[in-house]
Design an enzyme around this catalytic site. Structure first.
Site, short mmCIF file in Angstrom:
data_model
loop_
_atom_site.label_atom_id
_atom_site.label_comp_id
_atom_site.label_asym_id
_atom_site.label_seq_id
_atom_site.Cartn_x
_atom_site.Cartn_y
_atom_site.Cartn_z
N CYS A 39 0.83 -1.21 0.00
CA CYS A 39 0.00 0.00 0.00
C CYS A 39 0.87 1.26 0.00
O CYS A 39 1.51 1.59 1.00
CB CYS A 39 -0.93 -0.02 1.22
SG CYS A 39 -1.83 1.51 1.48
N CYS A 42 -0.15 3.95 2.54
CA CYS A 42 0.21 3.51 3.89
C CYS A 42 1.64 3.91 4.22
O CYS A 42 1.94 4.39 5.32
CB CYS A 42 0.07 1.99 4.02
SG CYS A 42 -1.61 1.37 3.79
#
Length: 302
Positions: A39, A42
């Protein structure tokens, strides 16, 4: 997070979550970050979360990270649909969604607000201040999230078993979920001194009304009987009682107010008595109750 009926691996996941998140959240505010290696957002958010957690460590804030690929069961329990997803956790319950606070200043502003409301003591645990938690439970209940309210009130009871307000809140939250038998059991298990508390009396009134909830389809029949041209006062009272138990408090109040206006003395003031019972169940400080009481006063005193 209950472990009843789970597989061995799911139970292990729950145990890890309790150790990493729930137990620290009993005394601290935990920033819970759901993320994954693949991600990109993230990875951009991680340094921000780590910096803010470090800056706020002396205020009782800690960071916990959950890799959704490794802990898919935990992610599913939180209904994580996309990542990053970030929650603030306290006393084992999510108390705020921090996902949209991507910048450092936004995140700190949200944490500052939470720290003002929650009984977090950076110097270590002391006698718990449960008022903010009680307020959160009431807000969850008023906002229609009875399931979260049950969790919050149950957590308060774990902290302060003799909190009448928490027991009353739990009973009302169970009623809101439709778990009338569980609410009845919780009420019957209370110690005598708690059972006499005004907050518990309010919950008792709510429970008594909830037991009048009609079966599916029955409410429509009661409404039709109450709205018939020659409807009896008994039929109107029965409908009002069932309507409130079914969550239609406006219809219940309107019916009872009309009955009081027509004949306040009928059946020794039964319509007014039912209204007062409803007001007590909802709570005399509730804005809806205040409005309906003004209507009643206008009818009674002009």
């Amino acid at each position: 997070m209950a472990s009843l009926g789970l597989s061995i691996e799911e139970k292990k996941a729950v145990d890890r979550f309790r150790s990493a998140v729930v137990e620290p959240s009993m005394e601290s505010l935990v920033i819970l970050d759901f993320w994954a290696e693949w991600c990109g957002p993230c990875k951009a958010l991680t340094p921000v979360l780590e910096k803010v957690a470090a800056d706020y460590a002396d205020k009782g804030v800690v960071l916990a990270k959950i890799n959704v690929d490794e802990e898919s069961f935990i992610a599913s329990q939180f209904r994580v649909q996309s990542i990053p997803t970030v929650y603030a956790m306290f006393q084992g319950q999510p108390v705020a969604d921090l996902t949209n606070a991507r910048g450092e200043s936004q995140l700190k502003a949200m944490l500052d607000q939470l720290l003002k409301q929650l009984p977090i003591k950076a110097g270590g645990p002391g006698a718990p201040d449960i008022e903010p938690l009680l307020e959160m439970g009431e807000q969850a209940l008023e906002g229609g999230d009875a399931e979260q309210a049950v969790g919050i009130f149950a957590q308060i009871i774990d902290l302060v078993p003799d909190s009448a307000a928490a027991h009353a809140g739990l009973i009302r939250a169970l009623i809101a979920l439709g778990h009338v038998e569980e609410a009845d059991a919780a009420l019957n298990e209370l110690a005598p001194e708690l059972a006499k508390d005004p907050a518990v009396e309010r919950a008792r009134a709510a429970l008594a009304l909830a037991k009048d909830k009609p079966e599916d389809g029955e409410l429509a029949a009661l409404r039709a009987a109450a709205e018939a041209p020659e409807a009896s006062m008994e039929a109107r009272l029965e409908y009002a009682t069932a309507a409130f138990a079914a969550g239609e408090r406006d219809a219940a109040s309107a019916t009872l107010l009309a009955m009081v206006a027509q004949d306040r003395a009928w059946n020794e003031g039964a319509a007014r008595a039912k209204l007062l019972q409803i007001f007590e169940a909802v709570g005399l400080e509730d804005t809806w109750v205040a409005r309906e009481r003004r209507k009643l006063s206008t009818i009674l005193f002009g």
